[in-house]
Write a protein that holds these residues in place. Structure first.
Motif, PDB file in Angstrom:
ATOM      1  N   GLY A   1      -7.357  -4.017   3.552  1.00 32.39           N
ATOM      2  CA  GLY A   1      -6.048  -4.067   2.902  1.00 32.39           C
ATOM      3  C   GLY A   1      -5.660  -5.513   2.597  1.00 32.39           C
ATOM      4  O   GLY A   1      -5.917  -6.410   3.399  1.00 32.39           O
ATOM      5  N   PHE A   2      -5.076  -5.753   1.428  1.00 33.96           N
ATOM      6  CA  PHE A   2      -4.646  -7.101   1.041  1.00 33.96           C
ATOM      7  C   PHE A   2      -3.206  -7.077   0.547  1.00 33.96           C
ATOM      8  O   PHE A   2      -2.805  -6.145  -0.163  1.00 33.96           O
ATOM      9  N   ASN A   3      -2.447  -8.100   0.899  1.00 31.26           N
ATOM     10  CA  ASN A   3      -1.159  -8.293   0.245  1.00 31.26           C
ATOM     11  C   ASN A   3      -1.456  -8.920  -1.115  1.00 31.26           C
ATOM     12  O   ASN A   3      -2.247  -9.872  -1.203  1.00 31.26           O
ATOM     13  N   ALA A   4      -0.820  -8.393  -2.161  1.00 28.00           N
ATOM     14  CA  ALA A   4      -1.170  -8.836  -3.520  1.00 28.00           C
ATOM     15  C   ALA A   4      -1.096 -10.356  -3.657  1.00 28.00           C
ATOM     16  O   ALA A   4      -1.916 -10.970  -4.341  1.00 28.00           O
ATOM     17  N   TYR A   5      -0.106 -10.980  -2.950  1.00 26.33           N
ATOM     18  CA  TYR A   5       0.029 -12.433  -3.087  1.00 26.33           C
ATOM     19  C   TYR A   5      -1.142 -13.184  -2.453  1.00 26.33           C
ATOM     20  O   TYR A   5      -1.363 -14.351  -2.743  1.00 26.33           O
ATOM     21  N   ASP A   6      -1.899 -12.528  -1.585  1.00 24.27           N
ATOM     22  CA  ASP A   6      -3.079 -13.183  -1.017  1.00 24.27           C
ATOM     23  C   ASP A   6      -4.299 -13.050  -1.931  1.00 24.27           C
ATOM     24  O   ASP A   6      -5.340 -13.635  -1.674  1.00 24.27           O
ATOM     25  N   VAL A   7      -4.175 -12.229  -2.972  1.00 24.57           N
ATOM     26  CA  VAL A   7      -5.268 -12.163  -3.958  1.00 24.57           C
ATOM     27  C   VAL A   7      -4.734 -12.578  -5.347  1.00 24.57           C
ATOM     28  O   VAL A   7      -5.191 -12.080  -6.366  1.00 24.57           O
ATOM     29  N   GLY A   8      -3.777 -13.497  -5.337  1.00 24.35           N
ATOM     30  CA  GLY A   8      -3.426 -14.162  -6.592  1.00 24.35           C
ATOM     31  C   GLY A   8      -2.138 -13.764  -7.276  1.00 24.35           C
ATOM     32  O   GLY A   8      -1.772 -14.351  -8.297  1.00 24.35           O
ATOM     33  N   MET A   9      -1.405 -12.754  -6.754  1.00 19.49           N
ATOM     34  CA  MET A   9      -0.199 -12.294  -7.463  1.00 19.49           C
ATOM     35  C   MET A   9       0.977 -13.247  -7.197  1.00 19.49           C
ATOM     36  O   MET A   9       1.794 -13.033  -6.313  1.00 19.49           O
TER      37      MET A   9
END
Ligand code: ADP
Ligand code: ASP
Ligand code: MG
Length: 478
Positions: A176-184
């Motif tokens: 699981g990823f928080n979107a802000y940790d993959v660029g959002m």
């Protein structure tokens, strides 16, 4: 769609060339990368698709069946949780005891985890974060847009963990990823944030490095200062659209109905699935109330001409709806009827308006001052009527307008919107719409037709909304 086919064609040509030159190493490499470029999918599952343990298992089975398409999964909060988080924060701001609400949120997630045979403590660090935010609100005794976005983020931050753990338990490595940790990374426009221009590049870079099936939070991002933002209610669809655009992927919106339908199936029992619909038609429908799609979802796909699909997670074999640049000609002149409720109608009248240049500019500058977007507008020589969908700042707007004209605000209205590209070339559609509405004694307060000529919209009293949609559905779809 065209670009999509061109890409496939281009790759096939390279593959044929390499096959001829029998350079096997390069051939294999191109095969691998073409595979990724051509058929990657972003699959978004909404709240009802992740509503309980059984639904989450269903979602994971769908994802598992699509591994060949290198899925990136976007999920919403568990059904009802975002509302509950908001409600809890508002109660806390009033100084009320919210221990019952906090326990309910915790129990809901723990129950799902237990039923899935997973460790219930998985979501506890996220819950702790929520409790701290609620404590802050108790101290502040109020909320603001910034803290409310933080409040709403916790639902998705828990659901990604659950879906990823469930998928991993099924033998598919996932995280699981928080979107802000993959660029959002977004603008700081709380509750209505937009991705910054380099967001797509950042997402592409972050996701291409992953070796697991990523489960990404819908709806949320962070601004450059590190504060959590949201893309607006229902915004997980938009997250999927943004990631789909970043990866040149097909975006699949998995929901609880069989695609985009001729009307909301909750209002019209006989609503049917629309096989194919154009970007323009889908935009109009989403904008005017078809909740199945957040209005901004297809923006990135439109820019890159990538298809978007709307599918049913409860019936995964149904082919749903494909949204493309130009839909194939259908025999139906009308594609669908949408309805947006809780609209405010503002009538601005001024006899001085006659021939007075600059009047409309003054009217709109008031809306501009409050960053208020207008849905519909109609003008005559002495009056302007327009609609807005939120009541925030409405009193202030009315006050400011009072200085330049006579203003009346009517609330509890609905916009009904009839959409179809076939309307452009077919005379008599407006006649059919208004005759059907008139025969049913529903009075119309304002009419508008967009310059694109693919929609006719009108305002009626909210109490007549469902009936109007049903009457029009019968008129055009039988
Ligand atoms: P999700 O939780 O998957 O994001 P939403 O509740 O946001 O789902 O959207 C799906 C709902 O949209 C459907 O259950 C349906 O009632 C409603 N809806 C409104 N208009 C339409 C339409 N034209 N076609 C399909 N669904 C529609
Ligand atoms: N969970 C958010 C909401 O309820 C976002 C979404 O579901 O798309 O609005
Ligand atoms: Mg939705």
């Amino acid at each position: 769609m065209l670009l999509y086919y061109h890409k496939v064609l281009y790759k096939v040509q390279i593959l044929m060339f390499l096959a001829k030159s029998s350079n096997h190493k390069v051939f294999k490499y191109v095969l691998k990368t073409s595979y990724r470029v051509i058929i990657m999918i972003v699959m978004k599952f909404g709240g009802s698709s992740v509503g309980d343990a059984e639904r989450i298992t269903g979602v994971c089975n769908i994802v598992k069946s699509k591994l060949a398409e290198k899925p990136v999964v976007v999920v919403s909060a568990v059904k009802g949780i975002t509302d509950k988080l908001i409600d809890t924060a508002k109660k806390a701001a009033l100084g009320n005891d919210v221990s019952k609400e906090l326990a309910e949120i915790k129990e809901k997630h723990h129950k799902i985890l237990n039923e899935l045979g997973l460790d219930e403590k998985l979501v506890d660090p996220v819950l702790e974060g929520f409790y701290k935010t609620i404590d802050k609100i108790f101290v502040m005794k109020t909320t603001n847009a910034e803290i409310m976005d933080e409040v709403q983020s916790f639902g998705e931050r828990m659901s990604v963990k659950i879906v990823a753990a469930c998928l991993s338990k099924m033998g598919v490595p996932s995280e699981g990823f928080n979107a802000y940790d993959v660029g959002m990374i977004t603008t700081p426009d709380y509750s209505n944030a937009e991705p910054l221009p380099d967001t797509e590049e950042r997402i592409k870079h972050a996701i291409s490095k992953l070796k697991v099936v990523p489960i990404v939070t819908g709806f949320i991002g962070k601004d450059s200062a590190g504060n959590i933002t949201t893309l607006g209610r229902g915004g997980s669809d938009y997250t999927a659209g943004i990631i789909g655009g970043a990866l040149d992927a097909v975006t699949e919106i998995w929901t609880d109905v069989n695609g985009v339908m001729t009307s909301d199936p909750r209002v019209v029992k006989g609503a049917k699935t629309i096989d194919q619909i154009s970007f323009d038609e889908a935009s109009e429908l989403a904008y005017f109330g078809a909740k199945v799609l957040h209005p901004k979802t297809i923006w990135p796909a439109v820019r890159k001409n990538l298809p978007v699909k709307v599918l049913n997670s409860f019936e995964p074999d149904h082919k749903g709806t494909t949204i493309v640049r130009e839909s194939t000609k259908s025999k139906e002149v009308i594609k669908a009827i949408a309805c947006k409720k809780n609209i405010h109608l503002i009538n601005i009248t001024s006899t001085r308006m006659l021939l007075a240049h600059g009047f409309l500019a003054r009217v709109f500058s008031v809306f501009e001052d409050y960053k208020k977007s207008v849905d519909m507008i109609a003008t005559s020589e002495v009056s302007v009527s327009l609609t807005v969908d939120k009541d925030s700042d409405l009193d202030k707007i009315k006050n400011d307008l009072d200085g330049i004209a006579e203003v009346k605000v009517g609330s509890g209205k609905s916009i009904v919107c009839v959409v179809g590209e076939g309307m452009k070339n077919t005379p008599g559609i407006a006649g059919r719409i208004f005759t059907a509405i008139g025969k049913n004694h529903i009075s119309i307060e304002m009419i508008s037709q967009g310059a694109s000529e693919i929609n006719i919209s009108f305002i009626i009293d909210g109490k007549d909304a469902d009936k109007a949609v049903q009457v029009l559905h019968k008129e055009f779809f039988g």
